[in-house]
Each structure stands twice: as structure tokens, then as C-alpha cells.
Write a protein that holds these residues in place. Structure first.
Motif, mmCIF file in Angstrom:
data_model
loop_
_atom_site.group_PDB
_atom_site.id
_atom_site.type_symbol
_atom_site.label_atom_id
_atom_site.label_comp_id
_atom_site.label_asym_id
_atom_site.label_seq_id
_atom_site.Cartn_x
_atom_site.Cartn_y
_atom_site.Cartn_z
ATOM 1 N N VAL B 31 0.849 -1.195 0.000
ATOM 2 C CA VAL B 31 0.000 0.000 0.000
ATOM 3 C C VAL B 31 0.885 1.244 0.000
ATOM 4 C CG1 VAL B 31 -1.782 1.265 1.254
ATOM 5 C CG2 VAL B 31 -1.784 -1.234 1.282
ATOM 6 N N ASN B 32 0.620 2.114 -0.961
ATOM 7 C CA ASN B 32 1.316 3.404 -0.968
ATOM 8 C C ASN B 32 0.584 4.352 -0.033
ATOM 9 O OD1 ASN B 32 3.282 2.686 -2.834
ATOM 10 N ND2 ASN B 32 1.920 3.119 -4.553
ATOM 11 N N VAL B 33 1.343 5.029 0.781
ATOM 12 C CA VAL B 33 0.712 5.977 1.695
ATOM 13 C C VAL B 33 1.439 7.319 1.584
ATOM 14 C CG1 VAL B 33 -0.132 4.287 3.335
ATOM 15 C CG2 VAL B 33 2.184 5.172 3.581
ATOM 16 N N SER B 34 0.722 8.358 1.943
ATOM 17 C CA SER B 34 1.282 9.700 1.842
ATOM 18 C C SER B 34 2.457 9.875 2.788
ATOM 19 C CB SER B 34 0.202 10.730 2.167
ATOM 20 O OG SER B 34 -0.909 10.536 1.326
ATOM 21 N N THR B 35 2.297 9.310 3.966
ATOM 22 C CA THR B 35 3.377 9.417 4.946
ATOM 23 C C THR B 35 3.335 8.203 5.866
ATOM 24 O OG1 THR B 35 4.337 10.772 6.695
ATOM 25 C CG2 THR B 35 1.925 10.749 6.518
ATOM 26 N N LEU B 36 4.504 7.863 6.384
ATOM 27 C CA LEU B 36 4.580 6.705 7.284
ATOM 28 C C LEU B 36 4.633 7.126 8.747
ATOM 29 C CD1 LEU B 36 7.114 4.225 5.641
ATOM 30 C CD2 LEU B 36 4.715 3.825 6.101
ATOM 31 N N VAL B 37 4.662 8.441 8.947
ATOM 32 C CA VAL B 37 4.949 8.877 10.316
ATOM 33 C C VAL B 37 3.909 8.396 11.322
ATOM 34 C CG1 VAL B 37 6.287 10.882 9.616
ATOM 35 C CG2 VAL B 37 3.812 11.074 9.867
ATOM 36 N N PHE B 38 2.657 8.302 10.895
ATOM 37 C CA PHE B 38 1.626 7.854 11.840
ATOM 38 C C PHE B 38 1.705 6.344 12.085
ATOM 39 C CE2 PHE B 38 -0.170 11.498 9.511
ATOM 40 C CZ PHE B 38 -0.114 12.420 10.546
ATOM 41 N N PHE B 39 2.062 5.592 11.064
ATOM 42 C CA PHE B 39 2.170 4.138 11.223
ATOM 43 C C PHE B 39 3.366 3.764 12.081
ATOM 44 C CE2 PHE B 39 -0.211 4.686 7.285
ATOM 45 C CZ PHE B 39 -1.287 3.857 7.515
ATOM 46 N N LYS B 40 4.374 4.620 12.012
ATOM 47 C CA LYS B 40 5.571 4.291 12.793
ATOM 48 C C LYS B 40 5.296 4.347 14.291
ATOM 49 C CE LYS B 40 9.041 5.764 9.454
ATOM 50 N NZ LYS B 40 10.005 6.800 9.094
#
Lengths: 306, 621
Positions: B31-40
Motif C-alpha cells: 500500500v502506498n501511503v502519503s506518509t509513514l509517520v503515523f504508522f511508525k
């Protein structure tokens, strides 16, 4: 689920229908402004020319320099003069062109471009000087300020030619973006405000408090980003950094994600409020016209022009 | 390898579920996401190579399959034993619950408890489609559980079997077992007892397996016989006879002591020494009032079986002897009447006199004297003294002499006979009035000339004394003391042989007997733990089983005693190699050689722990 949804082409965005809608929008805005125009109306922005409008009793909070001493000599009472500003200011429109604004949700790109064009149109109609900027890793070189509705085509060309990609460095961009005092006016920042960390946007916003003029942050985001439809084993790829991350996403994780995202939005909103910066969330699935009217009805100097 | 519950093997079809889940597992999505900062912020990253992820998925599938298969095999009860369970459809358990099964081993486990334990374990190795029946026996068999496939029910019934202080008779039980076994052949009979059947005496084709529970070494001295009776003509005096035995399998001779208690007080004792297989009898006289409790107790140092160490009996009633004297009026002999009167003076004899018209008698008597007369039909239920028989009847084959024959002296046939006790035969001269034959069991005691004139013996269990002379015309007999003694001895000897004489109303029964009674309830008195305990039980029928050792009395007045007193039951055998040929068959096997349940459960547990470690501790997805 993020997908590269086929959206309208740029030609379709900037077609005659869209411009007609902008004109209609402008008329609606002016009518609303006239209905509200009663009594004293002041604006924190200062203009270049001032026309006398009225007197008012002096209070301790007022600047003593505004006291009309002649009237004091005649009436032996302190009055201050009120002026109606005839503003001619700059409209700075800053568009985030990082990859996250185009992928995986093309709606964000379309929305931000439409918003930039609409604001530019408002500025041109109000006979203001409109400057367009792009930010990503750094602030792009802006074209010369535009004035007059005849420059709308140049605005459209600018928007059409914007290339989205690369990473966002909010801290650097907001620090570098410093319009000169001579270009005092209204600054619209159109971005998703996603930085390298969760708190980057919150910390970068403090640079905006030093910008010369009325600042509006418009955060454009897709509903999926707020409530991601994910489950099970997933491999995530950051479209800006191409960083990958493997997760086992559970409903509990989804709730935690949503809570974290809301916290992120509230942090930004609080950071803006504490610096008297206007902040508006702009979900791509909400009606554009309604949101735009909302934006201009929140006391923006742009809406009071012309 | 064998599955005792093969029906559970169908559960292996459940394996389709993990296989399908594995084959159609959800693939990892990109899955492409706009940013990973929240998943991290959610969880730490798991960067693994593709082969490692594949290996982990295989491992997960494998562990799941192992758990499933192990669980199914455990449910299906797989055994790897080399035990020959045979190809039978029925198992008939023949369980001895007789008194000897109460013998305890060094751990205090009775033979019956050990039998239950072994059978319980052994039943686990029997396929569930094999029906099992349970017969418990003592002196008769009881089908405790007909053939059933329900193991729980069977185990419950098996647990309910209790030891009964009754001697066993295994023959009828074996026949019952054969009958049940024949209903669903092929069948096997499991005989659980401390003794085994003689295989040569049971040559049937039926398979018989012996679970021999006898101890390797067992010593049991016990009371194997007992008798008590009032001393005739002596008030409150009783003669008792006790026989004690030591079982043949006893490893060594023993010394012991027999204590006699009357009314709770020690009265006397006897010490004895017995070799293995030997028995010894004791006769003693006790005094006491009727219904006082006589308790005999055997004390030996080395005794593995206490149930046969005690006898409890109330002293019987000692009512006077009741005798009838039947003679025609014209033949009443004054000397005979004088002799009987002399005995009566002690108060220990009640005499009914009558003519032949009084015969048959309207009430029971202890003995009858026919004097110069015989009835038409010989009385078979009482002892008889016949004086001067007029003819032949029953065991008496006699004829009257037309001319009495006087004899100056008599020869004594058996001077030790009780009838001649203290009778001075040497001074006696009699006049024979009849001749009779002494065939059969009649023993000539006096012989005059060549003919017997006095004989005594038993005829079909009935004691008979015949006198072929008339006292009245025997010159040297009536006036001597010999004749009253002879009459008294004759009556005593006859009555002594009649255990059921009127007045001796305490009946002794062997444990296990059914006794007809009447009344609403029965009260048992038993000597347990050093004290007398009474228990009142409502009567459900007119038959009471003597299922315990003690004294009983009904509310209607019936009373009696119940004793083990079985030489066979007390002769407890020890285990021999020959009698233990099926030891391997009943040996409980565990582990790899037998029931795998515990191993499989351990495997399941281990796998679950490994899975838990992998998926929780190391977060293997």
C-alpha cells in the motif's frame, strides 16, 4: 485504500465551467459581504491609503496618536478618528508540491490546484497582486506578482505546469519563505502538512508567525488518511521517501492510528490558534464551494476587498 | 498400533481448514501511503527477508497441523502396545468380591481395590466398540452391569462393587460369564480373583484371562468351624467346639491364642500352634445365661485376613428336654417308669406319657420312647428309643420271642459308646423278649448269647436306640443303677444328635445364605473396632440375606447368627508363577509402548508453547 484514482485532467479542471463557478462564487461572496457591512468594520491589516469614516470616543486601550486634537480643542473631549482602509495588498499562495500531495490520492493535487486558482482569481478580481509559490524540499522560485483579471491565464498556466514529487521539508520551507515587508498581504499555505515526523508541522508553523500579513493554513487531506481501510499483513510504502514498513494491521491498530491522526490535527490547529493563524481542514470529499465560502467568510481580508 | 476410539479419526477432516487457510491465506498487500509517520507510532518494524517470512508461514502451518493431528490421535486413543487384545467383541469381567478379597498388601490396598485399579487401566486399552459386562460374585454371581459400550457407566458400576464377608463359589459365576459371553461372540472373560480357575477343568474354547490378585506371601489363621449347644440336663451350661486353621500357603508356622468372652468379659483362652495347612479343634464348656453374647476372638501376630478371626453368638436357650413315652397301658413297666422319674427329678427332663392313641403327637418333642409298641409309620424327624419292640418298623427289624430268654450276662460290643457311659455291664443279666437285626448303621452294644439285646446308631441322620429286652422280667437289671443310667444316656445321646431340638432356638447361618423371616425390621449386632454396634434395617421382604458377620434379630422375634466359617475361604492361596501366566496381559503400559495420550498431550502443550513464543514473544507473523 489509496489508489491512483483517475481524476479529471488539468484541462478539465481549468475549463470555462470552473471559471464560471468562480465568478458566481465571487458574486455570492460580495453579496454576503454587503449584507454584513454595517457600522464599524476594522481589519488588523493596514493598507496603503486611508479614507475617513467616523469618530469614536477615546478609550484607554486606543493609541493616543489617533486622538483628534482639533476636535478636543473645540469640544474638550477626546475622540479618535476612524478610517476605512482601501487595501491594495499582496496575495501569496503557497502550494505544497511534494509527492504526498499527488500520490496515492490524486484528489489532493486537484483540490489544491483548484484552491490555488480560486484564491488567485479572488485576488485578481480584487485588483490585488497575486504571487504563486511552490514548496517541497525548498521554496521554488515564484513568478512575478500578477495583478488584474487579465493575468488569470498565467495563473492557470502556472498551476498546469506545477510538477508534484519529492519530499516535504516544512521546517526549511517555512523558514525560507519570507516575503518582503513591501509585499505585505495575505498568505495562503495549501499543504497536507505531512513532514518527516509527526511534530514537524507543529514546530514549523512558528515560522509563519513572522510572515508579513494574514496567514491561512489550509490542510488538504484525503478521508482515507484519516480512517485508513487497512487490515492484516500489509507493506506500506512512503510515496515521498519510498521507505517501506511491514505491519500486521489490526482493528485496534486502526483505532490507535485514527486517534493519533486526530491528535496531529488538533496539535496543528492549536499551534495556529496560539499564533493567530487561521487554520482550515480541507477534506477532498467535501463540497469545494462550501469549503471555499467558509474559508473566505472567516474574516479574511481577501473577502473584504473590492 | 491400534486406535481404541477410531471414530475420532474423522476429526482429521478438520485438517482441511488449516490447509485451506494456508493455501488461500491473505497475501501481504503493498500500500502506498502519503506518509509513514503515523504508522511508525503503532508498532515496531518487522523487516524480514521473503524466505524467512515464507519459512515462518510454513512453520505456523506445520505447528497447527501437528496440534490438530496430535489432538485427534489423542482422542482416537492410539496405542503402540504389543498387547494382544485379540479380535473379540465382548469382555466379561468376573470380579471376585468374596471375603478373601479384603486381604491387604503392604500398602494397605485390598485385593478388590487392586483389581479395580488394574481393570480400570486395562479397560482403557480396549477399543470402544468392544462391549464390556461386569459380574461380581461371592457365593453366587450378580450381573452388576450387562454388556455395554458406555465406559463411564461401567466404571461407575465397577467402583460400586464392595467386598462382602461371604465365601466364594466361582463355578456358578463362571457359568454366568460364559452365558453372557456367548451372546456376543467372540468374547474373552477376565477373571479377577485371588484364586484362579483350573484350566484343565474348563477346557472350553472360550478365552479366559486370569487376573491373579493373590499376594506372593500370605498367612491366615482363622476360625473355620464353630458349634455350641446347651449341655443336656445341665442348666446354663454350654458345650462349644471351635476349629482353627492355618492356610496352606502360610510361609511359617504360627502361634496364636483364642480368647473366649462372655457378656463382654474374658472367660477363658486357648493357646495353639499351627503348621501351614493344619487345623486344630478345641472343645470347651462355658457357663452363662441365655442370650448373653459369646465372642471368640483369634489373636495371631502374622495374620493378613482378619474377617475370619471372630465368632459372635448369643448363648442359646437351654430349655429342659421334652420326651414322650408311648406304651400300651397293660405293658407299662414300673421299672422303666421309675428310671424316667429318677431323671425327671433334676428338672431337666419333661416327660409326656401316653398310650398309642396319643400318636401322632400334637406338639414337637426332643425324643420319643416306644415301649412295647411301634406306630404304623416310622417317625423320621425325631430321635427314637425303642424298648422291647413288638415287630419291625423303619430301621428296627425285630420279632417278639414267644418265650423270653434269660441271659446271665451280656457281652459289650463297644464300651466307649456314650449310651454305656458309667453303665456297669458286667453285673447285668437280662431277659431277651425280642430279637432284632443290627444291619446298617446300628451298632450292637450288648450281646446276649449270639443276639444283640442293645444297639444304637444313626438312621438317615436320626439317632436310634433299640433295647430287645423287658426290664420288668430282667432280674438283675431293673434294681441296679445301670438301667436308669442306660435310659438317661440313651435319651441324651439321641437328643445330642438332634441340633434342631425344640428349645435351641438360635440359628446359625453361613454368610451369604437367604433366611426366611417375618416382621418389619431386622437389627444387626456386629463387633467392629472394639465395640458392639447395632444397626436397624427395615425389612423389604421375607427373605434376608446374611451379607454381614454378626448377630441379628427381627422385631417379630426371629434371631440368628451369621458366620464366615469357611475352610475354603480361609485357606487363602499365594500367587504362583503358574497361576500368574496372564500377568503380562494385564500389565498396565504407559508411554511409547502403551497409551500415547500423555505423550500426545505433552506434544500439544509443547507446540502451543513454541507457537506462543514465536507469535507473541518474537511476533512472528
Amino acid at each position: 485504500m489509496p489508489t491512483d484514482q483517475p481524476t479529471q485532467t488539468e484541462d478539465e479542471i481549468f475549463d470555462a465551467e470552473f471559471l464560471d463557478r468562480l465568478r458566481a462564487l465571487f458574486l455570492r461572496l460580495r453579496k454576503r459581504k454587503q449584507l454584513k457591512k454595517k457600522g464599524i468594520q476594522s481589519t488588523p491589516a493596514s493598507g496603503f491609503t486611508r479614507e475617513f469614516k467616523d469618530y469614536r470616543n477615546y478609550t484607554a486601550k486606543d493609541d493616543y496618536r489617533a486622538i483628534d486634537w482639533r476636535l478636543y480643542a473645540r469640544l474638550d473631549r477626546l475622540f479618535i478618528r476612524l478610517y476605512e482602509e482601501i487595501q491594495e495588498f499582496h496575495v501569496h499562495i503557497v502550494v505544497d508540491t511534494s509527492a504526498s500531495m499527488a500520490e496515492p490520492f490524486a484528489d489532493k493535487r486537484i483540490t489544491s490546484l483548484k484552491l490555488a486558482v480560486a484564491l488567485s482569481y479572488m485576488g485578481l478580481v480584487g485588483n490585488h497582486r497575486v504571487s504563486l509559490y511552490e514548496i517541497g524540499e525548498q521554496v521554488g522560485d515564484p513568478p512575478p506578482p500578477l495583478k488584474g483579471l487579465g493575468n488569470l491565464q498565467r495563473v492557470l498556466d502556472f498551476a498546469r505546469n506545477l510538477e508534484f514529487g519529492g519530499i516535504t521539508d516544512l521546517e526549511k520551507c517555512f523558514r525560507e519563505f519570507q516575503p518582503s515587508r513591501r509585499r505585505y498581504g495575505i498568505i495562503f499555505v495549501i499543504s497536507d502538512l505531512y513532514g518527516k515526523s509527526v511534530d514537524e508541522a507543529k514546530e514549523a508553523i512558528h515560522h509563519a508567525s513572522g510572515w508579513p500579513g494574514e496567514v491561512h493554513f489550509i490542510q488538504v487531506h484525503h478521508p482515507w488518511e484519516e480512517k485508513p481501510d487497512l487490515d492484516g499483513e500489509i507493506e506500506l510504502i512512503d510515496v515521498e521517501t519510498q521507505e517501506q514498513r511491514r505491519l500486521w494491521f489490526t482493528p485496534r491498530d486502526r483505532k490507535r492510528y485514527e486517534a493519533r491522526y486526530q491528535e496531529f490535527i488538533h496539535d496543528i490547529e492549536y499551534a495556529c490558534q496560539s499564533r493567530q493563524i487561521d487554520y482550515q481542514r480541507w477534506r477532498t470529499d467535501y463540497p469545494f464551494d462550501e469549503l471555499f465560502l467558509d474559508l473566505l467568510s472567516r474574516g479574511s481580508a481577501l473577502s473584504s476587498g473590492s | 498400533m491400534q486406535f481404541l476410539s477410531p471414530s475420532f479419526l474423522y476429526l482429521l477432516l478438520l485438517g482441511i481448514i488449516p490447509v485451506m487457510l494456508y493455501l488461500f491465506r491473505r497475501k501481504s498487500k503493498t500500500v502506498n501511503v502519503s506518509t509513514l509517520v503515523f504508522f511508525k507510532t503503532l508498532a515496531r518494524e518487522h523487516q524480514e527477508s521473503a524466505w524467512l517470512r515464507r519459512l515462518k508461514k510454513w512453520l505456523s502451518f506445520l505447528l497447527t497441523a501437528i496440534v490438530l493431528v496430535a489432538a485427534v490421535i489423542a482422542l482416537a486413543r492410539m496405542v503402540l502396545s504389543g498387547r494382544d487384545n485379540g479380535d473379540f467383541r465382548t469382555v466379561v469381567i468376573l470380579l471376585d468380591r468374596s471375603a478373601s478379597m479384603a486381604v491387604e498388601n503392604e500398602e494397605g490396598e485390598t485385593r478388590l481395590a487392586e483389581a479395580k485399579r488394574i481393570l480400570y487401566e486395562r479397560l482403557k486399552d480396549i477399543p470402544e466398540e468392544v462391549g464390556v459386562a461386569l459380574i461380581a460374585y461371592d457365593d453366587r454371581p450378580e450381573i452388576v452391569q450387562p454388556r455395554t459400550l458406555k465406559r463411564r457407566e461401567l466404571i461407575s458400576r465397577l467402583e460400586s462393587v464392595r467386598i462382602r464377608p461371604i465365601a466364594d463359589k466361582a463355578g456358578a459365576a463362571l457359568e454366568s460369564a460364559k452365558s453372557i459371553a456367548s451372546l456376543e461372540p467372540p468374547a474373552v472373560i477376565w477373571h479377577a480373583s485371588d484364586s484362579v480357575f483350573d484350566r484343565d477343568a474348563n477346557p472350553d474354547s472360550l478365552e479366559l484371562r486370569e487376573l491373579n490378585l493373590a499376594l506372593d506371601e500370605v498367612s491366615n489363621p482363622g476360625i473355620t468351624a464353630f458349634q455350641i449347644r446347651p449341655v443336656t440336663m445341665e442348666y446354663s451350661q454350654y458345650d462349644a467346639y471351635v476349629q482353627v486353621s492355618l492356610n496352606e500357603a502360610a510361609p511359617a508356622p504360627i502361634k496364636g491364642r483364642l480368647n473366649v468372652n462372655i457378656g463382654g468379659m474374658p472367660s477363658q483362652f486357648r493357646e495353639f500352634e499351627l503348621d501351614p495347612g493344619e487345623d486344630s479343634g478345641f472343645t470347651f464348656k462355658v457357663g452363662g445365661s441365655q442370650n448373653q453374647m459369646l465372642r471368640l476372638e483369634l489373636n495371631c501376630e502374622d495374620d493378613d485376613f482378619p474377617l475370619d478371626n471372630q465368632v459372635l453368638v448369643p448363648l442359646p436357650d437351654s430349655s429342659p428336654v421334652l420326651a414322650a413315652w408311648i406304651r400300651p397301658d397293660e405293658t407299662e413297666d414300673p421299672f422303666t417308669r421309675f428310671a424316667l422319674s429318677a431323671i425327671q427329678e433334676d428338672g431337666n427332663l419333661e416327660l409326656l406319657k401316653g398310650t398309642p392313641d396319643a400318636w401322632p403327637l400334637s406338639e414337637p418333642v426332643d425324643a420319643v420312647i416306644f415301649d412295647g409298641w411301634l406306630p404304623d409309620e416310622w417317625p423320621e424327624n425325631m430321635p427314637v428309643v425303642v424298648i422291647n419292640p413288638p415287630g419291625s418298623l423303619g430301621p428296627v427289624l425285630a420279632a417278639q420271642l414267644e418265650d423270653p430268654v434269660p441271659y446271665d450276662s451280656v457281652r459289650v460290643g463297644n464300651e466307649q459308646h456314650p449310651v454305656l457311659f458309667r453303665v456297669t455291664s458286667s453285673r447285668v443279666a437280662v431277659t431277651a423278649t425280642a430279637v432284632f437285626q443290627t444291619e446298617g448303621s446300628l451298632e450292637p452294644l450288648w450281646i446276649a448269647g449270639n443276639e444283640p439285646v442293645l444297639a444304637a446308631g444313626e438312621y438317615k441322620g436320626q439317632r436310634v436306640v433299640v433295647m430287645g429286652f423287658s426290664p420288668g422280667i430282667s432280674e438283675q437289671l431293673p434294681l441296679t443303677s445301670a438301667f436308669p443310667l442306660l435310659v438317661g444316656n440313651s435319651l441324651l445321646w439321641c437328643i445330642d444328635g438332634n441340633g434342631d431340638r425344640a428349645g435351641n432356638s438360635v440359628s446359625q447361618y453361613s454368610a451369604g445364605e437367604f433366611v426366611p423371616v417375618d416382621g418389619e425390621s431386622i437389627t444387626w449386632s456386629e463387633w467392629r473396632d472394639g465395640e458392639m454396634r447395632e444397626q436397624r434395617i427395615p425389612l423389604k421382604s421375607n427373605l434376608v440375606e446374611m451379607d454381614r458377620i454378626g448377630v441379628w434379630k427381627t422385631d417379630s422375634g426371629n434371631k440368628g447368627t451369621s458366620h464366615l466359617l469357611s475352610a475354603a475361604e480361609s485357606n487363602i492361596s499365594a500367587k504362583s508363577e503358574e497361576a500368574d501366566s496372564d500377568a503380562e496381559y494385564f500389565k498396565v503400559k504407559e508411554g511409547v509402548a502403551g497409551n500415547l495420550k500423555n505423550i500426545l498431550l505433552a506434544v500439544i502443550l509443547l507446540v502451543l508453547i513454541v507457537e506462543s513464543l514465536l507469535f507473541h514473544r518474537f511476533a512472528v507473523y
